[in-house]
Each structure stands twice: as structure tokens, then as C-alpha cells.
Scaffold this active site. Structure first.
Site, PDB file in Angstrom:
ATOM      1  N   ASP A 416      10.892  13.253   0.482  1.00  6.77           N
ATOM      2  CA  ASP A 416      10.360  14.606   0.659  1.00  6.77           C
ATOM      3  C   ASP A 416      10.094  15.013   2.103  1.00  6.77           C
ATOM      4  O   ASP A 416       9.940  16.201   2.374  1.00  6.77           O
ATOM      5  CB  ASP A 416       9.092  14.780  -0.181  1.00  6.77           C
ATOM      6  CG  ASP A 416       9.432  15.118  -1.628  1.00  6.77           C
ATOM      7  OD1 ASP A 416      10.507  15.693  -1.859  1.00  6.77           O
ATOM      8  OD2 ASP A 416       8.635  14.797  -2.523  1.00  6.77           O
ATOM      9  N   TYR A 497       7.225  20.442  -6.999  1.00  6.51           N
ATOM     10  CA  TYR A 497       6.064  19.585  -7.199  1.00  6.51           C
ATOM     11  C   TYR A 497       4.955  19.869  -6.211  1.00  6.51           C
ATOM     12  O   TYR A 497       5.202  20.146  -5.049  1.00  6.51           O
ATOM     13  CB  TYR A 497       6.493  18.117  -7.079  1.00  6.51           C
ATOM     14  CG  TYR A 497       6.245  17.365  -8.360  1.00  6.51           C
ATOM     15  CD1 TYR A 497       6.800  17.818  -9.539  1.00  6.51           C
ATOM     16  CD2 TYR A 497       5.455  16.242  -8.389  1.00  6.51           C
ATOM     17  CE1 TYR A 497       6.555  17.156 -10.723  1.00  6.51           C
ATOM     18  CE2 TYR A 497       5.218  15.563  -9.566  1.00  6.51           C
ATOM     19  CZ  TYR A 497       5.773  16.025 -10.729  1.00  6.51           C
ATOM     20  OH  TYR A 497       5.524  15.370 -11.901  1.00  6.51           O
ATOM     21  N   HIS A 545      10.982   8.908 -13.686  1.00 10.35           N
ATOM     22  CA  HIS A 545      11.102   8.754 -12.235  1.00 10.35           C
ATOM     23  C   HIS A 545       9.902   8.008 -11.686  1.00 10.35           C
ATOM     24  O   HIS A 545       8.836   7.992 -12.292  1.00 10.35           O
ATOM     25  CB  HIS A 545      11.246  10.127 -11.554  1.00 10.35           C
ATOM     26  CG  HIS A 545      10.159  11.105 -11.891  1.00 10.35           C
ATOM     27  ND1 HIS A 545      10.132  11.825 -13.062  1.00 10.35           N
ATOM     28  CD2 HIS A 545       9.053  11.465 -11.214  1.00 10.35           C
ATOM     29  CE1 HIS A 545       9.062  12.608 -13.084  1.00 10.35           C
ATOM     30  NE2 HIS A 545       8.371  12.396 -11.962  1.00 10.35           N
ATOM     31  N   ASP A 554      -3.471   2.009  10.268  1.00 10.39           N
ATOM     32  CA  ASP A 554      -3.508   1.215  11.492  1.00 10.39           C
ATOM     33  C   ASP A 554      -4.951   0.773  11.710  1.00 10.39           C
ATOM     34  O   ASP A 554      -5.779   1.522  12.212  1.00 10.39           O
ATOM     35  CB  ASP A 554      -2.989   2.060  12.667  1.00 10.39           C
ATOM     36  CG  ASP A 554      -2.976   1.267  13.971  1.00 10.39           C
ATOM     37  OD1 ASP A 554      -3.681   0.237  14.064  1.00 10.39           O
ATOM     38  OD2 ASP A 554      -2.274   1.696  14.898  1.00 10.39           O
ATOM     39  N   ASP A 556      -8.261  -1.005  13.067  1.00 11.18           N
ATOM     40  CA  ASP A 556      -8.894  -1.533  14.281  1.00 11.18           C
ATOM     41  C   ASP A 556     -10.318  -1.942  13.897  1.00 11.18           C
ATOM     42  O   ASP A 556     -11.269  -1.184  14.079  1.00 11.18           O
ATOM     43  CB  ASP A 556      -8.971  -0.467  15.386  1.00 11.18           C
ATOM     44  CG  ASP A 556      -7.631  -0.236  16.067  1.00 11.18           C
ATOM     45  OD1 ASP A 556      -6.678  -0.997  15.805  1.00 11.18           O
ATOM     46  OD2 ASP A 556      -7.548   0.705  16.875  1.00 11.18           O
ATOM     47  N   GLU A 694       6.983 -11.524  13.652  1.00 11.09           N
ATOM     48  CA  GLU A 694       5.847 -11.456  14.580  1.00 11.09           C
ATOM     49  C   GLU A 694       4.606 -12.128  13.995  1.00 11.09           C
ATOM     50  O   GLU A 694       4.334 -12.018  12.794  1.00 11.09           O
ATOM     51  CB  GLU A 694       5.503  -9.989  14.877  1.00 11.09           C
ATOM     52  CG  GLU A 694       6.558  -9.236  15.639  1.00 11.09           C
ATOM     53  CD  GLU A 694       6.522  -9.491  17.136  1.00 11.09           C
ATOM     54  OE1 GLU A 694       5.671 -10.302  17.590  1.00 11.09           O
ATOM     55  OE2 GLU A 694       7.344  -8.896  17.841  1.00 11.09           O
ATOM     56  N   LEU A 701      -2.871  -4.773  13.952  1.00 14.38           N
ATOM     57  CA  LEU A 701      -2.112  -4.753  12.703  1.00 14.38           C
ATOM     58  C   LEU A 701      -1.968  -3.336  12.137  1.00 14.38           C
ATOM     59  O   LEU A 701      -2.879  -2.520  12.237  1.00 14.38           O
ATOM     60  CB  LEU A 701      -2.815  -5.609  11.643  1.00 14.38           C
ATOM     61  CG  LEU A 701      -3.041  -7.082  11.978  1.00 14.38           C
ATOM     62  CD1 LEU A 701      -3.656  -7.789  10.782  1.00 14.38           C
ATOM     63  CD2 LEU A 701      -1.737  -7.750  12.388  1.00 14.38           C
ATOM     64  N   HIS A 711       6.425   7.790 -13.648  1.00  8.93           N
ATOM     65  CA  HIS A 711       6.230   9.030 -14.400  1.00  8.93           C
ATOM     66  C   HIS A 711       7.320   9.185 -15.458  1.00  8.93           C
ATOM     67  O   HIS A 711       8.498   9.350 -15.123  1.00  8.93           O
ATOM     68  CB  HIS A 711       6.262  10.206 -13.417  1.00  8.93           C
ATOM     69  CG  HIS A 711       5.761  11.485 -14.007  1.00  8.93           C
ATOM     70  ND1 HIS A 711       5.700  12.664 -13.297  1.00  8.93           N
ATOM     71  CD2 HIS A 711       5.294  11.785 -15.248  1.00  8.93           C
ATOM     72  CE1 HIS A 711       5.219  13.612 -14.067  1.00  8.93           C
ATOM     73  NE2 HIS A 711       4.974  13.113 -15.265  1.00  8.93           N
TER      74      HIS A 711
HETATM   75 CU   LIG Z   1       6.583  13.077 -11.580  1.00 10.11          CU
END
Ligand SMILES: [Cu+2]
Length: 812
Positions: A416, A497, A545, A554, A556, A694, A701, A711
Site C-alpha cells: 500500500d 480499505y 487474504h 528503533d 533506545d 551483525e 537495535l 482475513h
Molecule cells: Cu481484509
């Protein structure tokens, strides 16, 4: 090249309301004549972008008490370009003759145009020196995407322009390559949609539609020829098939709705056509075949011959009706026409916002809001009690991977961000999407040399949950704490959607990230789709689907040197010194660290047995435990069911596991690229390439977590999927981060002491003592807590009904 700087700047100022984002929305509504869906952004758009419709700090009524205005401690280095900056970049771009640009409104499919101008997110390593230290803010650059179509081999091209402000002596452009990992990509990815606006329809699909008009008239009394009186539509798979250096499309025939409801994705007709559309010359494209009722015909002639044969099975159409319309229908529920309960903010808002820097403070929390075309809203520098927990928290990509017996559903795997979450983050509906007292922020996005502003498209509000944060009762007292939390919300309607994104901050130091999905499902024709969905209407199958949405977290935790500890509950047979030589069947904890990127992609353990803890090994609490945050599935976390998807190849390698951890690198800022769908085998960002062994102990990290839903639409998805159950989320909670629960700090708690039917104390800890509550009649909203009595007892033996007494017995 047509160079009209003055016109460009003028366009940016006047904000052409009819321009639309590119690429087009996947829902075909934009193409249709009624203008429905071309969101009429109203005259409000002619005001300058960024204007606050509800001025922060205005004297507001109780239902509209906006946040206090504050000044952010730092400039929001993740924020958007100003209008002036965007205009100056566009003007500068058009002055670069080597770019050979044409103004979007004038650009044909064989011109180069500017698709996007927005701020370039600074590298984390550059930003930290500013937000944590005394270094200057990182230099500002513009991220520009060019639609370079003046070629047999069109590309989407990412470039970097800067530094800003524009200065002809110092500003330059360069290919943007470092955030992407396509070999020798040069910031470019091929554009296999270059002709999809016009040529594809005028010279291909409508011609095909006209060639079978006799059949479509007989089957459905309609045509798809491009004529104004068409009642059918043709559109198809995304991404296009890209095997063997060919570009193959499958397109399906759909009925058009007969009114303004956006129901087309509920009206498939079960006829599919396959084309090889490799290259840009439609005369070299070829029709590869037809599919009807699971029978493949390799030419239009073969299909027509079969269709004309006696006894040929012709199925009925899906036709719009009330089943596909969202307005109220059915008998009105008992008392439903009277007011439902609602919430108010009697003291006005209890949080502060810098609307220019999009900086927010609530209780002990603070963060900055960023907004971009691809992924919409994200949060940066999330701090609790002054210390950063998360540097960046934001959506990366959303995948909807379909399956079906037919090539349309089998071939659909929407990524999307190709369409973008930013351009479709529409204005929120007060009192429905967010409480009436919420504070709103605007968001802006670039399109066709204009900047559009979605008014009130992010809402901020406090809410008191229907369950308390804490409680405890004995026969002598009861203690309860209100669960008042803070929500930041936006909704993006990407085609059919609607995704509602909510970030919730709690007074115990926890955070929740949630997505809810509503809107129209993409369904398919029922024939022979039993293994792929339920039969949900006349000739309709609810096409199965997977929704998988990837978030970047991220972390810290007390600095950037973090580790991930896995702590599992395991069954064990243990002989103890006190067990008299016998083993006891019990359980214990097993701990390990995620050592490197070789072992950092995994799923939530069965039975929730493994806790995922982000810790700072060097920051232990007073009891010697590592301070950290736990990451835990809230509801419905999933990853992609399909293995090695034929549709996606390498375009969504982030979708295969629940949790994935990498070392933070400035060269790996995002798990996906909006045009990964254009070259699925060798996309601009192949997430698998992030994993190169790594070390992950005591490193900066990044955790990439997937939310989502498997669904399988059922009749309850008609007319729209509902938010109650189409819901997925993840939580982050302090784990030995503090010495005790932090929610004890709120005054919005009560202790009631009682004994023998008499309440001796109602301690509300100084709550509601501040001035500023607006004139509001609290009765009966405010209960009389001196009415708390405990259990009433009536002696049954000897029976004494006339002398009830109060006695509450608890275990302790
Ligand atoms: Cu759906």
C-alpha cells in the site's frame, strides 16, 4: 522542458484541489466521471497549509477544549518542508535543464515530471548529536521522486536536493541511493505503470472490452468500452506478473455501483483477461487468453465460440443493493434513537502541543510527530520521564496478500505505500473517529506542484478506559485507579480499505500500537472459490487474504547500546533439596540473548511462552536486574501465510516473521520502498539483505514487528468490514525499568475505607482541585463515593430478614 517558475510557485500557493496523488489509488473510483472520491477538499484548502482550524489554546467550550500551546525543546528535524521550502525546491528542479522536467498538468506519458517533494528524514547518527547534545541540527535536504517517462525504459527516480535553503551556489542534486540496496540501482527503479493512466485504457483494455461487448451485453447487459454509458469496469492484478522478463497482467470485469457508494470491489463478474504488456508500444502487446468458470481460452475467438455453443454455463452478475450500502437499514434498535453515553473533558485538555513542530507532551510522555507520503504518521524521540525509549516508531509497509482460484485474486498482493498512506489520511470525523474534545493537527502532502493539506487528519486526546488501571479490595478498604490514557490517531483510506492507526500511551509507562481495518473488502466471483473463502452473497466469495503491516521500532533503552533477551517458560522436572529425592513436575525460566542477525528473525512462541525483552545490559536496577521494555503481542499479530509468494518475490521479505531485529544503520532506514512492486525480483529495498550477521549485543537495535490479520471475509464483512474484530496490536511495557509501577503517581485514584456499613474515608488524593473546569453540571456523571458500603448480609439461621448488616469478607 517547459519552465514556468512563477506558475509553479503560484500553484503551490493556490493548491489545485483537483490534482491527485500519483500513482492513482488502487480503487478505480478516480477514473469515474461523477467525481466521487475526488475528495473535494473544500475552500478550507485555499487557506495556507498548516493552519489550525481550531486554534490551540483558544477559549474553548467544554466539548472543544484544545491543547495548551507550548514550544518544543528542539526543532522537529523529522518534520515536513515548509511551503516556501517546497516551492523553492520545485522551482530549482525546473531550472535544472538536465532533469528535462515538464509541469505535471502538461506532462504526457512521455515526459518527465516531479512526483514527490518532501523532507528527507535525517540520518539517526546525525540527528542524535542535535537532539541529545549541543550540535547544530542536521542539514536539511529534500527527497524528490521523479517520474522519468521520456524514455523507452521509464523509471521512478529518487534524488536528494540540498542543502536547504536553496542557494544556487551550494544546492545540488544527486541520486538517492544509500537507503536502498538494489545492486547498481542508482536510485532508479523501472516504472511498469508508465502507461497505465491513458494508453492502457484507451488503446488496450477498453479495446478489449469493446471486442467482447456482445458477450458482456448478453451476460450483464453492460459494456466496458470507455463510453460514458458504460456500466462495467476493467482492472486487475497488482503487482503485475514479472517472470521471464515479461510483464503480464490479468484484468477482471466488474460491475459499477449504481449510486455513490464505493461498492465496486463487491461487484466482480467472474470474467478475466490475460495480456502481455511488455514494453511501451501497445501495438506489440498481446492478448494471451480469457478465463470464465475456470475454463481458460487462449484467444477471444476461442472464448466466443465456446460462449456461443448450446448449453454454455452463464452465471449471474453481482449487482449493488442495500447489502452493499453502509447507511442505516433494518428496524431501529430498542431506545437506539436516544443519546448513547459520551465522554467529555471537563477541565479542557490536559496535554500540550507545539503545532508548528508537531511536538506533544502528556503527563510524563513526550514525542514528535512526522508525516510523509509513503507511510503517513510516525513518531520520533518518544520519551518517558525525560528519557528516550524509542527513537522512531512508524509504519513501514502494509501488505494485503490475496489468494483465489481465479488469477485476479491469486495475483493480488497490494503493497500500500505504492499508493501512499499520507495522501489518503483524510480529515477525521469529530465525535466518531475521535472524541469531540480531541485536538487536531493538519497534515500535508505534495502532489503535482501543489501541497495539499488534510485538515484535522491527526487527532490527539485523552480517554478514560472502561476498566481501571489498578484495583484491590479487602473487607476494610478498596483502592482503584482510573485508566486514563493518551491517544494519537490517524486514518488512511487506501482505495477500498480504511486503516485506523492508534498509538496509545499509558500512565504505567506502557505503549500500545494498534491498527483497525474497515471499509469495503475486495471480493471475488464465487465460482469454484470454495477453498479460498466463504460464499457471502449471490455470486460472491469473500476472498481470503492476509494483512501484514510492518512497524519499525528503533529502541533506545537508556542509551543506544541495547540487547534483546528471550526469556522462555519451560516445563521442567526438578529434584529439590527439600523434595525427598523425588522430581517435581514444574516449570522454570530459560534465558538467552539474540546474539546476531543470524538468529534475529523469529515468530511469537506457541502458548506465549517466550518473552521478548529489550534491555540495556549495562543499566541494572537496584535489584541487579537489567532495565528494559518487554514487547508483547496485544491482539492478532500475524505474519504472511504464503511462502515465497509468486506475486511478491523479494518485494516484501519483511512479512515472513513476527519479529525481526537488525543493527541500526543509516543505510537501512526503512524496510520497504514504495516502488518495490515495480521490480519484485530485484526491488529497491530487499529486506533480506539487512541480515548480514551483525552483532546484536549492546548495539543500537531496530526491531521490525509485524501486525496483521488473516482475513477470511464472511457475511458480517458486508457492506463493510468492522473495526471490532479487524484489529491487531502490539504493546511495549516497562520490564524492571523502574523500581515499581509508575501509575501510582496519578491522583486519579481513590481509596475508600469502610467498616460495618459505614464509609469512614474517601481519599481522592487531591484530584479535581485545579481551576479551569468549565461550567458543567457534573450530576449525575459524578458518583457519590460515600455510597460505597461493602456486602450486605442477611442472617438466614436464625432467619433475621429485618436486620441486615454489612460485612465484607476477603481472603486476606
Ligand atoms: Cu481484509
Amino acid at each position: 522542458m517547459r519552465l514556468l517558475t512563477a506558475v509553479l510557485v503560484g500553484l503551490l500557493a493556490t493548491q489545485d484541489v483537483l490534482a491527485r496523488p500519483s500513482p492513482d489509488p488502487k480503487s478505480p473510483w478516480v477514473r469515474h466521471k461523477s467525481g466521487r472520491g475526488k475528495r473535494h477538499l473544500t475552500a478550507a484548502l485555499s487557506k495556507s497549509a498548516g493552519i489550525q482550524r481550531r486554534d490551540v489554546n483558544e477559549t474553548a467550550s467544554c466539548s472543544e477544549a484544545a491543547a495548551t500551546t507550548i514550544k518544543a525543546p528542539k526543532t522537529n528535524v523529522w518534520g515536513s518542508l515548509t511551503n516556501d521550502e517546497a516551492a523553492s525546491v520545485v522551482a530549482w528542479l525546473f531550472a535544472q535543464e538536465d532533469l528535462n522536467l515538464t509541469i505535471s498538468d502538461d506532462a504526457t506519458a512521455w515526459d518527465n515530471s516531479v512526483l514527490l517533494v518532501e523532507s528527507m528524514v535525517p540520518n539517526k547518527t546525525d540527528a542524535l548529536g542535535y537532539i541529545d547534545g549541543c550540535k547544530a541540527p542536521p542539514k536539511k535536504y529534500a527527497h524528490v521522486v521523479l517520474n522519468e517517462r521520456a524514455s523507452e525504459f521509464p523509471t521512478y527516480t529518487d534524488i536528494l536536493v540540498g542543502p536547504l535553503p536553496i542557494d544556487n551556489a551550494t544546492t545540488s542534486w544527486e541520486p538517492l541511493t544509500y537507503p536502498y540496496n538494489k545492486e547498481n540501482g542508482g536510485g532508479k527503479v523501472r516504472n511498469i505503470d508508465a502507461d497505465s493512466d491513458d494508453t492502457l485504457y484507451t488503446e488496450w483494455l477498453y479495446v478489449i472490452g469493446a471486442s467482447v461487448a456482445d458477450i458482456t451485453l448478453e451476460l450483464w447487459n453492460g459494456t466496458a468500452t470507455g463510453a460514458d454509458n458504460d456500466t462495467l469496469d476493467i482492472w486487475g492484478i497488482d503487482p503485475l506478473w514479472q517472470d521471464d522478463d515479461r510483464i503480464i497482467r490479468w484484468d477482471a470485469f466488474w460491475n459499477l455501483p449504481t449510486d455513490d457508494f464505493d461498492a465496486e470491489t463487491l461487484l466482480p463478474l467472474g470474467l478475466y483477461v490475460m495480456s502481455d504488456v511488455t514494453g511501451r508500444d501497445p501495438s506489440k502487446w498481446s492478448l494471451e487468453g480469457w478465463l470464465y468458470n475456470s475454463i481458460f481460452y487462449n484467444s477471444t475467438e476461442a472464448f466466443r465460440e465456446a460462449f456461443s455453443s448450446p448449453g454454455y454455463l452463464k452465471n449471474g452478475p453481482n449487482v449493488e443493493g442495500d447489502w452493499a450500502r453502509t447507511d442505516q437499514q433494518g428496524e431501529i434498535l430498542p431506545k437506539d434513537d436516544s443519546y448513547p453515553p459520551t465522554t467529555i473533558a471537563p477541565s479542557g485538555s490536559r496535554f500540550s502541543v507545539d503545532p508548528d513542530q508537531k511536538y506533544v507532551e502528556w503527563m510524563d510522555w513526550s514525542f514528535y510527530i512526522a508525516f510523509n507520503r509513503d507511510t503517513g504518521m510516525s513518531l520520533f524521540d518518544i520519551r518517558y520521564k525525560g528519557k528516550r525509549l524509542i527513537y522512531e516508531l512508524g509504519l513501514q509497509e502494509a501488505l494485503a496478500h490475496y489468494a483465489g482460484n481465479d488469477p485476479m485474486q491469486s495475483g493480488t498482493s497490494y503493497l500500500d505505500t505504492y499508493y501512499g498512506f499520507g495522501p489518503y489520511a483524510f480529515e477525521l470525523v469529530s465525535g466518531y473517529d475521535c472524541p469531540a474534545y480531541a485536538t487536531y493537527l493538519n497534515t500535508s502532502f505534495y502532489v503535482s506542484e501543489t501541497v495539499h493539506t488534510h485538515i484535522d487528519s491527526i487527532c490527539l486526546f485523552e480517554f478514560t478506559g472502561d476498566y481501571p488501571m489498578q484495583r484491590h479490595s479487602t473487607g476494610k478498604y478498596v483502592s482503584v485507579t482510573k485508566n486514563t490514557y493518551f491517544v494519537v490517531r490517524s486514518v488512511s483510506t487506501v482505495g477500498n480499505y480504511d486503516y485506523m492507526f492508534s498509538y496509545t500511551f499509558y500512565i504505567d509507562g506502557s505503549i500500545a500500537v494498534e491498527v483497525r481495518a474497515s471499509g469495503y473488502i475486495q471480493s471475488t466471483y464465487f465460482a469454484k472459490n470454495e477453498d479460498y473463502g466463504f460464499h457471502i452473497n449471490d455470486f460472491l466469495s469473500g476472498s481470503m487474504h492476509d494483512h501484514v503491516l510492518n512497524w519499525k521500532v528503533d529502541w533506545d533503552i537508556l542509551g543506544t547500546n541495547n540487547s534483546v533477551e528471550l526469556m522462555s517458560l519451560v516445563p521442567a522436572a526438578v529434584e529439590y533439596p527439600w523434595s525427598k529425592g523425588k522430581k517435581r513436575n514444574t516449570m522454570k525460566l530459560e534465558r538467552s540473548f539474540v546474539e546476531s542477525e543470524d538468529e534475529s528473525r523469529f515468530d511469537w512462541a506457541a502458548n506465549g511462552a517466550t518473552q521478548v525483552l529489550v534491555v540495556n545490559e549495562d543499566e541494572k536496577n537496584e535489584f541487579g536486574e537489567m532495565r528494559g521494555y518487554r514487547v508483547l503481542p496485544y491482539t492478532g499479530t500475524v505474519h504472511l501465510t504464503v511462502k515465497n509468494s509468486s506475486n511478491l518475490a523479494n518485494a516484501a521479505n519483511w512479512a515472513g516473521h513476527d519479529i525481526q531485529i537488525t543493527k541500526q544503520k543509516d543505510t537501512e532506514p526503512r524496510a520497504a520502498h514504495p516502488y518495490n512492486s515495480q521490480d519484485v525480483n530485484d526491488p529497491p529495498v530487499d529486506f533480506d539483505k539487512f541480515f548480514d550477521g551483525e552483532n546484536l549485543r549492546k548495539e543500537d537495535l531496530v526491531m521490525w514487528v509485524n501486525l496483521g490479520m488473516h482475513h477470511v471475509p464472511h457475511t458480517g464483512d458486508l457492506p463493510n468490514t468492522v473495526f471490532t474484530t479487524a484489529h491487531t496490536g502490539i504493546q511495549f511495557m516497562p520490564n524492571n525499568y523502574f523500581s515499581m509501577d509508575q501509575s501510582r503517581q496519578t491522583v486519579n485514584m481513590v481509596r475508600i475505607d469502610y467498616d460495618n456499613g459505614t464509609t469512614s474515608l474517601v481519599d481522592t488524593f487531591g484530584q479535581k482541585n485545579s481551576d479551569g473546569s468549565c461550567a458543567l453540571e457534573f450530576e449525575p456523571a459524578e458518583p457519590d463515593l460515600y455510597g460505597y458500603t461493602g456486602d450486605v448480609v442477611i442472617r438466614k439461621f436464625p432467619y433475621d430478614p429485618n436486620n441486615p448488616y454489612y460485612d465484607t469478607e476477603s481472603i486476606v
